[in-house]
Write a protein that holds these residues in place. Sequence first.
Motif, short mmCIF file in Angstrom:
data_model
loop_
_atom_site.label_atom_id
_atom_site.label_comp_id
_atom_site.label_asym_id
_atom_site.label_seq_id
_atom_site.Cartn_x
_atom_site.Cartn_y
_atom_site.Cartn_z
N VAL A 148 0.85 -1.29 -0.01
CA VAL A 148 -0.05 -0.12 0.04
C VAL A 148 0.84 1.30 0.05
N VAL A 149 0.71 2.26 -0.75
CA VAL A 149 1.58 3.52 -0.93
C VAL A 149 0.79 4.53 0.01
N HIS A 150 1.80 4.98 0.95
CA HIS A 150 1.28 5.84 1.86
C HIS A 150 1.79 7.29 1.67
N LEU A 151 1.04 8.26 1.23
CA LEU A 151 1.37 9.48 1.08
C LEU A 151 0.86 10.48 1.87
N PRO A 152 1.54 11.84 2.18
CA PRO A 152 0.87 12.87 2.82
C PRO A 152 -0.07 13.61 2.11
N PRO A 153 -1.21 13.83 2.69
CA PRO A 153 -2.15 14.67 1.58
C PRO A 153 -2.00 16.15 1.61
N VAL A 154 -0.98 16.64 1.19
CA VAL A 154 -0.71 17.94 1.09
C VAL A 154 -0.46 18.40 -0.36
N ALA A 155 -0.32 19.76 -0.49
CA ALA A 155 -0.40 20.48 -1.77
C ALA A 155 1.03 19.87 -2.70
N PHE A 156 0.43 19.53 -3.89
CA PHE A 156 1.67 19.15 -4.74
C PHE A 156 1.56 19.46 -6.12
N PRO A 186 1.69 23.27 -14.11
CA PRO A 186 0.50 24.12 -14.40
C PRO A 186 -0.69 24.04 -13.53
N GLU A 187 -0.69 22.87 -12.70
CA GLU A 187 -1.64 22.05 -11.84
C GLU A 187 -1.17 21.97 -10.77
N ARG A 188 -2.07 22.29 -9.57
CA ARG A 188 -1.95 21.86 -7.90
C ARG A 188 -2.99 21.14 -7.58
N LEU A 189 -2.57 19.98 -7.19
CA LEU A 189 -3.38 18.87 -6.29
C LEU A 189 -2.91 18.34 -5.19
N ARG A 190 -3.38 17.27 -4.69
CA ARG A 190 -2.85 16.73 -3.52
C ARG A 190 -1.85 15.41 -3.81
N PHE A 191 -0.67 15.58 -3.11
CA PHE A 191 0.33 14.49 -3.40
C PHE A 191 -0.17 13.01 -3.61
N ASP A 192 -1.13 12.51 -2.63
CA ASP A 192 -1.71 11.15 -2.68
C ASP A 192 -2.45 11.18 -4.21
N ARG A 206 -1.81 -0.68 -7.13
CA ARG A 206 -1.62 -0.15 -5.83
C ARG A 206 -2.41 0.58 -5.40
N GLU A 207 -3.17 0.34 -4.11
CA GLU A 207 -3.71 1.40 -3.43
C GLU A 207 -2.73 2.32 -3.02
N VAL A 208 -3.50 3.53 -3.03
CA VAL A 208 -2.70 4.97 -2.59
C VAL A 208 -3.62 5.19 -1.45
N VAL A 209 -3.12 5.39 -0.06
CA VAL A 209 -3.73 6.09 1.03
C VAL A 209 -3.30 7.47 1.21
N ALA A 210 -4.05 8.34 1.83
CA ALA A 210 -3.66 9.59 2.35
C ALA A 210 -3.30 9.46 3.71
N ASP A 211 -2.05 9.66 4.10
CA ASP A 211 -1.54 9.26 5.38
C ASP A 211 -0.75 10.77 6.07
N PRO A 212 -1.28 11.20 6.72
CA PRO A 212 -0.66 12.55 7.35
C PRO A 212 0.57 12.21 7.99
N GLY A 218 12.03 11.51 4.34
CA GLY A 218 12.05 11.24 5.70
C GLY A 218 11.62 12.43 6.66
N ALA A 219 11.09 13.57 5.89
CA ALA A 219 10.54 14.72 6.73
C ALA A 219 8.91 14.54 6.57
N LEU A 220 8.29 15.19 7.78
CA LEU A 220 6.81 15.25 7.73
C LEU A 220 6.51 16.59 7.15
N LEU A 221 5.61 16.87 6.17
CA LEU A 221 5.34 17.93 5.48
C LEU A 221 4.17 18.79 5.88
N ASP A 222 4.29 20.05 5.92
CA ASP A 222 3.11 21.06 5.88
C ASP A 222 2.52 20.96 4.84
N GLU A 223 1.17 22.08 4.71
CA GLU A 223 0.37 21.76 3.58
C GLU A 223 1.18 22.24 2.36
#
Length: 244
Positions: A148-156, A186-192, A206-212, A218-223
């Motif tokens: 399962v792919v874990h990604l932070p739900p931040v701006a990307f 040209p487009e902004r969306l969420r990382f996940d 693969r399933e991709v889940v939004a994981d804060p 190795g770093a936690l991300l802000d929005e």
Amino acid sequence: MKIVVIGGTGLVGSQLVALLREAGHDGVVAAPSTGVDTLTGAGVDDALAGADAVVDVSNSPSFADDDVMRFFTTSTGRLLDAEERAGVRHHVVLSIVGTDRTDAGYLRAKLAQEQLVQDAGRRWSIVRATQFFEFAKTIADGSTVDGVVHLPPVAFQPVASADVARAVADVVTGEPPDGILEVAGPERLRFDEFVRLALAAQDDGREVVADPEATYFGALLDEDSIVPRGEFRRGEVTWARFSG
């Protein structure tokens, strides 16, 4: 102009060399495969002889914190010393949006590289880009736990490497700004959300889940950790165009 591209065999470097040559410049490919090793200094002086500018788009072969710091500080130091001997007037380096505000080993190393360039006493330009479309699968692979792919739900705001190469070409052939240019898609969306779209386009189930709590290098991300916060150069290539 004679423009030496360190890392000229890579994804951005090869496109950059082609753009420079199409515009009538002497774009020189410099990489270990061409006998230029910036870690040891082998071949660097010969490659830089008569150069007007150097563009560094090279990357570390290892992303371990100590290795990547050693690579960027050592190779950049050797380059800058060789540029002084050769009389090179402009140094351009490709970096990453968020380098100055994300506490990750790789980005700390890029920030140290940026600082060396700014302190070298010659004209300089830093082009910071967001993540490339081309690396979507690599990101997913590095973020997969038990399938399962874990990604932070931040701006990307990913960008095509071709747009980055064009931006770097414009910077190195223009008047050195002694400053930082940010480049994003040209487009902004969420990382996940982006990685979910990218894997679907490659028939990767693969399933991709939004994981804060998921990290990036190795770093936690802000929005807005890894997207431009101010003015930036907007790429032309959309994800639909790239993936189609």
